[in-house]
Structure formats: structure tokens, C-alpha cells
Design a protein around this motif. Structure first.
Motif, PDB file in Angstrom:
ATOM      1  N   THR A 208       0.817  -1.213   0.000  1.00  0.00           N
ATOM      2  CA  THR A 208       0.000   0.000   0.000  1.00  0.00           C
ATOM      3  C   THR A 208       0.852   1.264   0.000  1.00  0.00           C
ATOM      4  N   THR A 209       2.159   1.124   0.117  1.00  0.00           N
ATOM      5  CA  THR A 209       3.043   2.290   0.136  1.00  0.00           C
ATOM      6  C   THR A 209       3.357   2.735  -1.284  1.00  0.00           C
ATOM      7  N   GLU A 210       3.892   3.934  -1.411  1.00  0.00           N
ATOM      8  CA  GLU A 210       4.191   4.496  -2.731  1.00  0.00           C
ATOM      9  C   GLU A 210       5.248   3.684  -3.465  1.00  0.00           C
ATOM     10  N   ASP A 211       6.232   3.185  -2.725  1.00  0.00           N
ATOM     11  CA  ASP A 211       7.326   2.424  -3.344  1.00  0.00           C
ATOM     12  C   ASP A 211       7.635   1.202  -2.472  1.00  0.00           C
ATOM     13  N   PRO A 212       6.874   0.118  -2.656  1.00  0.00           N
ATOM     14  CA  PRO A 212       7.044  -1.062  -1.797  1.00  0.00           C
ATOM     15  C   PRO A 212       8.452  -1.647  -1.833  1.00  0.00           C
ATOM     16  N   ILE A 213       9.075  -1.652  -2.998  1.00  0.00           N
ATOM     17  CA  ILE A 213      10.419  -2.241  -3.112  1.00  0.00           C
ATOM     18  C   ILE A 213      11.405  -1.468  -2.260  1.00  0.00           C
ATOM     19  N   PHE A 214      11.388  -0.146  -2.385  1.00  0.00           N
ATOM     20  CA  PHE A 214      12.324   0.657  -1.605  1.00  0.00           C
ATOM     21  C   PHE A 214      12.021   0.569  -0.117  1.00  0.00           C
ATOM     22  N   GLU A 215      10.749   0.595   0.266  1.00  0.00           N
ATOM     23  CA  GLU A 215      10.400   0.527   1.688  1.00  0.00           C
ATOM     24  C   GLU A 215      10.868  -0.791   2.290  1.00  0.00           C
ATOM     25  N   PHE A 216      10.748  -1.871   1.522  1.00  0.00           N
ATOM     26  CA  PHE A 216      11.241  -3.166   1.988  1.00  0.00           C
ATOM     27  C   PHE A 216      12.760  -3.122   2.158  1.00  0.00           C
ATOM     28  N   ASN A 217      13.465  -2.644   1.122  1.00  0.00           N
ATOM     29  CA  ASN A 217      14.926  -2.568   1.188  1.00  0.00           C
ATOM     30  C   ASN A 217      15.395  -1.680   2.334  1.00  0.00           C
ATOM     31  N   LYS A 218      14.764  -0.549   2.491  1.00  0.00           N
ATOM     32  CA  LYS A 218      15.144   0.395   3.547  1.00  0.00           C
ATOM     33  C   LYS A 218      15.049  -0.269   4.922  1.00  0.00           C
ATOM     34  N   ALA A 219      13.969  -0.990   5.147  1.00  0.00           N
ATOM     35  CA  ALA A 219      13.790  -1.662   6.438  1.00  0.00           C
ATOM     36  C   ALA A 219      14.849  -2.743   6.657  1.00  0.00           C
ATOM     37  N   ILE A 220      15.166  -3.504   5.608  1.00  0.00           N
ATOM     38  CA  ILE A 220      16.200  -4.540   5.705  1.00  0.00           C
ATOM     39  C   ILE A 220      17.558  -3.901   5.988  1.00  0.00           C
ATOM     40  N   ILE A 221      17.876  -2.840   5.269  1.00  0.00           N
ATOM     41  CA  ILE A 221      19.153  -2.147   5.459  1.00  0.00           C
ATOM     42  C   ILE A 221      19.256  -1.575   6.870  1.00  0.00           C
TER      43      ILE A 221
ATOM     44  N   GLY B 295      10.089  -2.219 -14.856  1.00  0.00           N
ATOM     45  CA  GLY B 295      10.250  -1.072 -15.736  1.00  0.00           C
ATOM     46  C   GLY B 295      10.812   0.145 -15.033  1.00  0.00           C
ATOM     47  N   LEU B 296      10.300   1.308 -15.399  1.00  0.00           N
ATOM     48  CA  LEU B 296      10.818   2.561 -14.849  1.00  0.00           C
ATOM     49  C   LEU B 296      10.684   2.608 -13.335  1.00  0.00           C
ATOM     50  N   LYS B 297       9.565   2.133 -12.795  1.00  0.00           N
ATOM     51  CA  LYS B 297       9.377   2.154 -11.340  1.00  0.00           C
ATOM     52  C   LYS B 297      10.442   1.306 -10.641  1.00  0.00           C
ATOM     53  N   GLY B 298      10.792   0.189 -11.250  1.00  0.00           N
ATOM     54  CA  GLY B 298      11.816  -0.659 -10.661  1.00  0.00           C
ATOM     55  C   GLY B 298      13.177   0.014 -10.625  1.00  0.00           C
ATOM     56  N   TRP B 299      13.520   0.711 -11.717  1.00  0.00           N
ATOM     57  CA  TRP B 299      14.792   1.433 -11.751  1.00  0.00           C
ATOM     58  C   TRP B 299      14.802   2.574 -10.740  1.00  0.00           C
ATOM     59  N   GLN B 300      13.660   3.220 -10.559  1.00  0.00           N
ATOM     60  CA  GLN B 300      13.579   4.283  -9.547  1.00  0.00           C
ATOM     61  C   GLN B 300      13.783   3.708  -8.148  1.00  0.00           C
ATOM     62  N   SER B 301      13.212   2.538  -7.903  1.00  0.00           N
ATOM     63  CA  SER B 301      13.411   1.872  -6.611  1.00  0.00           C
ATOM     64  C   SER B 301      14.868   1.509  -6.408  1.00  0.00           C
ATOM     65  N   LEU B 302      15.514   1.035  -7.475  1.00  0.00           N
ATOM     66  CA  LEU B 302      16.929   0.676  -7.402  1.00  0.00           C
ATOM     67  C   LEU B 302      17.778   1.902  -7.075  1.00  0.00           C
TER      68      LEU B 302
ATOM     69  N   LYS C 276      16.899   4.695  -5.620  1.00  0.00           N
ATOM     70  CA  LYS C 276      16.650   5.126  -4.240  1.00  0.00           C
ATOM     71  C   LYS C 276      17.382   4.212  -3.254  1.00  0.00           C
ATOM     72  N   THR C 277      17.418   2.919  -3.571  1.00  0.00           N
ATOM     73  CA  THR C 277      18.090   1.965  -2.690  1.00  0.00           C
ATOM     74  C   THR C 277      19.589   2.213  -2.642  1.00  0.00           C
ATOM     75  N   ILE C 278      20.233   2.327  -3.810  1.00  0.00           N
ATOM     76  CA  ILE C 278      21.685   2.515  -3.819  1.00  0.00           C
ATOM     77  C   ILE C 278      22.052   3.883  -3.249  1.00  0.00           C
ATOM     78  N   ASP C 279      21.243   4.906  -3.509  1.00  0.00           N
ATOM     79  CA  ASP C 279      21.515   6.223  -2.926  1.00  0.00           C
ATOM     80  C   ASP C 279      21.406   6.171  -1.408  1.00  0.00           C
TER      81      ASP C 279
ATOM     82  N   ASN D 133      24.563   4.438  -0.060  1.00  0.00           N
ATOM     83  CA  ASN D 133      25.750   5.277  -0.210  1.00  0.00           C
ATOM     84  C   ASN D 133      25.743   6.480   0.724  1.00  0.00           C
ATOM     85  N   GLU D 134      24.556   7.026   0.978  1.00  0.00           N
ATOM     86  CA  GLU D 134      24.456   8.207   1.837  1.00  0.00           C
ATOM     87  C   GLU D 134      24.519   7.837   3.317  1.00  0.00           C
ATOM     88  N   ARG D 135      23.831   6.775   3.692  1.00  0.00           N
ATOM     89  CA  ARG D 135      23.756   6.404   5.105  1.00  0.00           C
ATOM     90  C   ARG D 135      24.909   5.510   5.550  1.00  0.00           C
TER      91      ARG D 135
END
Length: 274
Positions: free
Chosen positions: A34-47, A68-75, A77-80, A83-85
Motif C-alpha cells: 500500500t506504500t508508494e514504493d514497496p520495493i524501496f520501503e522493503f529494502n530500507k527496512a532490511i538495510i 520497468g521505470l518504477k523498478g529502476w527508480q526503486s533501485l 533510491k536503494t543505492i543512494d 551510499n548516503e547512510r
């Protein structure tokens, strides 16, 4: 990231754990959908739950490209976010790219420059001009498929050619390529007995080792045959950690599984006086 910095992280964390971020929307907790970006939210929590226990994260590109494009955007956001944190963590784009000339150069630019991964996995079947473009980036690495953990690996990789197995010839040949000091190698954990032979050819190189956990590989056997005096291993676990729970406690359970592996690695390093 230099190999020296990676070694320092391994020694500091007493861990050589790599966590694969292979996000399948059919397996993640339902509430994240139900979140805007489920892939990133999952990755963020794991990280957030595991970054102190591992030295590397490895997103597999297929799980992002499929969206597609949404997947690349999630990727991105994940790598950024990593790298930032957590800039001390070694990042691997598990893309298994490999093509000749300018095509490989563009793949390398995409992953090592634009997305700013520390490394990318590559396939060597087309030879040096498919791999060398990935080796031109200072403090970046190409992780070359050497001996994989899948059943089909026996179709080609272990076949005899000119008196030795093909995988050995591939590894030996790669040592002659320009900037080969930036090469690492993929060696599957389900073939632990092969590590001793591989170490005769590349005693100091880092090996990325998939197949521990869900695929049945043994961490102790991998270390017995494959560890060098600087560890020299990045042992990957994906499903066994990130899908330890499909409920709201998924990050907590992922941490518990990562901690089990980290503690086993710590004990192995202690026994080896590393």
C-alpha cells in the motif's frame, strides 16, 4: 571502494556477509504494497536492520528491471540510501553483463558511474573486450562469473579443455587482462571442494560466494577451502535473510538471521586468527 577499505570493514565488523536484495513483490509483507514504493520501503527496512552485521549489499537487477521505470527508480533510491547512510558498505550490482566494445563501456558507465555501485557482476564468455571496460574505473571492481552454483554449470564450466577444466582456464586468462587487479570472482558455495583449486590460481582475489543458506551451501566448508589470510570472501545470503518472515516483523527476523551468520563468521575468523 578499495579492497583495503573492504578488508578493514571485514575486520571491524567481524563479518564477510553480503545480503542480496532480491525483492519479489509476491513475497514481501502485504502491508508494504500500500506504500508508494514497496520495493524501496522493503529494502530500507532490511538495510536499517542489518547494516551493522554485513559488509555488502547485492541487488539483483532482474528484480528491478521486471518493473520497468518504477523498478529502476526503486533501485536508484536503494543505492543512494546505502551510499548516503552507510558509505562504508560495499555495493554490488548483480547484473551479469557482458558484451563487446562500446556496449560494455556503457554498461559499466551505467552501474559504476551513474548509479555509483562499487562493483558489477560480469559474464566472461565473450572474452577480454567484454570485461576490460568494467576495469577502467578506479576503486571500482568487476566480479566475474567463474564457477557458479546452478545445475547447468556442469554443461560448460567443468568440462576439460586443453588438459584442464574450462573454469580454471577462464580464471587464468583473466589474470592477463588490463587492470585485472580490480577483478573479483563468483564461485558458488555448493561447489566448496573446488575452492582449493581456485585458490591455487588466485590466492589473493576476493570471491563472491552465493549459495549459502537456501541453496544448501555450507559456510564452514566454504571457509575451510576458500578463505585466505585476509578472509577474501563475500558470502551472500538472500532469501534466507530477507524472507525470514512475511509479516510485519520481517526486518526484525531478517536481523536475527543475519546475526546468526555474522556470529558464525566471527567465530571462524577468531579460529583463523584474522
Amino acid at each position: 571502494m578499495t579492497t583495503t577499505q573492504l578488508i578493514e570493514q571485514i575486520q571491524h565488523k567481524k563479518s564477510f556477509l553480503c545480503i542480496g536484495l532480491d525483492v519479489d513483490l509476491n513475497k514481501i509483507p502485504r502491508h508494504l504494497l500500500t506504500t508508494e514504493d514497496p520495493i524501496f520501503e522493503f529494502n530500507k527496512a532490511i538495510i536499517d536492520a542489518t547494516h551493522d552485521l554485513c559488509v555488502s549489499y547485492k541487488p539483483n537487477m532482474a528484480f528491478y528491471e521486471a518493473h520497468g521505470l518504477k523498478g529502476w527508480q526503486s533501485l536508484r533510491k536503494t543505492i543512494d540510501y546505502i551510499n548516503e547512510r552507510h558509505p562504508e558498505i560495499f555495493t554490488i550490482a548483480d547484473a551479469k553483463r557482458g558484451d563487446i566494445g562500446n556496449t560494455s563501456a556503457m554498461y559499466a558507465k551505467a552501474f559504476l558511474e551513474d548509479l555509483n555501485f562499487d562493483s558489477v557482476t560480469v559474464a566472461p564468455y565473450m572474452g577480454k573486450d567484454s570485461v576490460e571496460p568494467f576495469l577502467t574505473f578506479e576503486n571500482k571492481h568487476a566480479i566475474m562469473l567463474a564457477l557458479t552454483s546452478n545445475e547447468g554449470a556442469f554443461d560448460f564450466q567443468t568440462q576439460q579443455t586443453e588438459g584442464e577444466e574450462l573454469y580454471k582456464k577462464v580464471i587464468r586468462t583473466s589474470k592477463t587482462w588490463q587492470n585485472s587487479h580490480r577483478l573479483m570472482y563468483v564461485v558458488g558455495a555448493t561447489k566448496a571442494e573446488y575452492f582449493a583449486e581456485i585458490r591455487k590460481i588466485i590466492p589473493k582475489s576476493f570471491l563472491l560466494v552465493p549459495g549459502v543458506g537456501a541453496q544448501g551451501g555450507s559456510l564452514s566448508e566454504v571457509c575451510q577451502y576458500g578463505m585466505n589470510d585476509e578472509v577474501g570472501l563475500l558470502v551472500n545470503s538472500s532469501r534466507g535473510i530477507i524472507y525470514a518472515s512475511g509479516e510485519s516483523d520481517f526486518a526484525e527476523k531478517a536481523r536475527e538471521e543475519a546475526l546468526k551468520l555474522q556470529q558464525e563468521m566471527r567465530d571462524i575468523m577468531h579460529l583463523a586468527s584474522i
